[in-house]
Design a protein around this motif. Structure first.
Motif, mmCIF file in Angstrom:
data_model
loop_
_atom_site.group_PDB
_atom_site.id
_atom_site.type_symbol
_atom_site.label_atom_id
_atom_site.label_comp_id
_atom_site.label_asym_id
_atom_site.label_seq_id
_atom_site.Cartn_x
_atom_site.Cartn_y
_atom_site.Cartn_z
ATOM 1 N N VAL A 1 -11.106 -45.326 -11.178
ATOM 2 C CA VAL A 1 -9.979 -45.837 -10.882
ATOM 3 C C VAL A 1 -9.218 -44.909 -10.002
ATOM 4 O O VAL A 1 -9.066 -43.668 -10.040
ATOM 5 N N LYS A 2 -8.866 -45.295 -8.717
ATOM 6 C CA LYS A 2 -8.287 -44.404 -7.592
ATOM 7 C C LYS A 2 -6.978 -45.015 -7.418
ATOM 8 O O LYS A 2 -6.524 -46.216 -7.468
ATOM 9 N N PHE A 3 -5.929 -43.982 -7.049
ATOM 10 C CA PHE A 3 -4.581 -44.334 -6.814
ATOM 11 C C PHE A 3 -4.250 -43.552 -5.643
ATOM 12 O O PHE A 3 -4.357 -42.479 -5.112
ATOM 13 N N PHE A 4 -3.853 -44.474 -4.574
ATOM 14 C CA PHE A 4 -3.213 -44.074 -3.305
ATOM 15 C C PHE A 4 -2.223 -44.990 -2.923
ATOM 16 O O PHE A 4 -2.343 -46.045 -3.276
ATOM 17 N N PRO A 5 -0.981 -44.262 -2.533
ATOM 18 C CA PRO A 5 0.059 -44.998 -1.927
ATOM 19 C C PRO A 5 -0.238 -45.851 -0.889
ATOM 20 O O PRO A 5 -0.977 -45.611 -0.109
ATOM 21 N N ASN A 6 0.541 -47.055 -0.817
ATOM 22 C CA ASN A 6 0.304 -47.981 0.357
ATOM 23 C C ASN A 6 0.701 -47.091 1.653
ATOM 24 O O ASN A 6 0.367 -47.522 2.750
ATOM 25 N N GLN A 7 1.571 -46.169 1.577
ATOM 26 C CA GLN A 7 1.904 -45.528 2.937
ATOM 27 C C GLN A 7 0.834 -44.875 3.482
ATOM 28 O O GLN A 7 0.744 -44.644 4.645
ATOM 29 N N VAL A 8 -0.341 -44.560 2.655
ATOM 30 C CA VAL A 8 -1.491 -43.732 3.220
ATOM 31 C C VAL A 8 -2.670 -44.863 3.451
ATOM 32 O O VAL A 8 -3.443 -44.948 4.384
ATOM 33 N N VAL A 9 -2.641 -46.030 2.633
ATOM 34 C CA VAL A 9 -3.773 -47.025 2.753
ATOM 35 C C VAL A 9 -3.638 -47.813 3.843
ATOM 36 O O VAL A 9 -4.323 -48.202 4.577
ATOM 37 N N ARG A 10 -2.399 -48.454 4.034
ATOM 38 C CA ARG A 10 -2.011 -49.303 5.158
ATOM 39 C C ARG A 10 -2.190 -48.842 6.708
ATOM 40 O O ARG A 10 -2.920 -49.549 7.162
ATOM 41 N N PRO A 11 -1.807 -47.627 7.004
ATOM 42 C CA PRO A 11 -2.166 -47.209 8.119
ATOM 43 C C PRO A 11 -3.596 -46.831 8.488
ATOM 44 O O PRO A 11 -4.391 -46.852 9.530
ATOM 45 N N PHE A 12 -4.345 -46.430 7.389
ATOM 46 C CA PHE A 12 -5.776 -46.044 7.384
ATOM 47 C C PHE A 12 -6.631 -47.367 7.781
ATOM 48 O O PHE A 12 -7.290 -47.313 8.589
ATOM 49 N N LEU A 13 -6.200 -48.557 6.933
ATOM 50 C CA LEU A 13 -6.807 -49.818 7.254
ATOM 51 C C LEU A 13 -6.622 -50.290 8.580
ATOM 52 O O LEU A 13 -7.672 -51.301 9.021
ATOM 53 N N LYS A 14 -5.365 -50.080 9.020
ATOM 54 C CA LYS A 14 -4.953 -50.716 10.208
ATOM 55 C C LYS A 14 -6.036 -50.347 11.408
ATOM 56 O O LYS A 14 -6.357 -51.173 12.311
ATOM 57 N N ASP A 15 -6.322 -49.131 11.421
ATOM 58 C CA ASP A 15 -7.229 -48.776 12.635
ATOM 59 C C ASP A 15 -8.616 -48.543 12.216
ATOM 60 O O ASP A 15 -9.291 -47.886 12.972
#
Length: 252
Positions: free
Chosen positions: A119-133
């Motif tokens: 189980v991994k916890f990552f905030p959306n402020q980190v995940v969304r910019p990473f997935l965008k590029d």
């Protein structure tokens, strides 16, 4: 004398005013303003006075520089860990956390750890910019609100679904299985597929059956021809033998 003045000042009977209205005939406006010639318009446009712009001396106002906001070291570290998760894991499931208690989350982690799922916890402020590029940009709409990621190095969808049945606070949204984006219903259909080992066994058995059938077909005609030749040789040997000599079958 007073009577004379009163008679002069009082209006006489049938007196008319001295002013008379004279009626003049109205004239129609028949003259209009002629349009300006095109050459004159061009000349006026060229010779029109344009006031010079007010030049601001350099240094009169402070320069406005855009402040580039640098990412914090913690955010860079979390982005690096997230990149490693997407590189090493073949199953990345996105689950919505609907106010799950800490005790229930610990119990869920323990159950998933038995099947090799983390189980991994990552905030959306980190995940969304990473997935965008990245190549996983289609997963960006899944990360809305409080979300948790279930990751494993091998696809273990059936075990994950069976564990989530005991945690009603966790709602499965979607997952990426071997670089393929699947919905919640697609994951249920994926879990019903047979395992890779059973598929390999069925494939090998099918290929073996086809190979044995082909070999039997190839050996059928030569074996039949060999039996016919042997029968022919026996008939020829029985005909060529003398009448008094015992036959080969009786001698045996």
């Amino acid at each position: 004398m007073a009577a004379t003045l009163c008679l002069k000042l009082l209006p006489k009977q049938g007196w008319l005013p001295l002013t008379q209205s004279v009626r003049h005939g109205s004239k129609a406006v028949t003259r209009h303003r002629r349009p300006m010639h095109i050459l004159k318009q061009k000349l006026l446009a060229v010779t029109r006075y344009i006031p010079p712009k007010h030049v601001i001396p350099p240094g009169a106002y402070p320069t406005q520089t855009k402040q580039v906001q640098e990412d914090s070291p913690l955010k860079l570290l979390m982005t690096r860990n997230l990149n490693k998760v997407f590189q090493d894991c073949k199953m990345i499931a996105v689950v919505q956390n609907n106010a799950c208690k800490a005790e229930d989350m610990i119990l869920l982690k323990h159950k998933l750890h038995k099947h090799g799922i983390s189980v991994k916890f990552f905030p959306n402020q980190v995940v969304r910019p990473f997935l965008k590029d990245s190549i996983y940009s289609n997963m960006t709409p899944l990360f809305i609100g409080p979300t948790v990621m279930f990751v494993s190095k091998e696809p273990k969808v059936k075990e994950m679904l069976s564990t989530l049945r005991g945690a009603p606070q966790m709602t499965l949204i979607g997952a990426c299985i071997e670089n393929t984006l699947l919905s919640a219903q697609g994951l249920v259909s994926y879990s019903k597929l047979p395992s890779v080992t059973s598929v390999h066994g069925e494939l090998v058995s099918g290929l073996t059956m086809l190979t044995s059938h082909t070999a039997s077909l190839l050996q059928r005609h030569p074996a039949h021809l060999s039996a016919l030749l042997q029968q022919y040789v026996k008939q020829q040997s029985s005909e060529d033998a003398p009448e008094g000599a015992p036959k080969a079958e009786e001698a045996t």
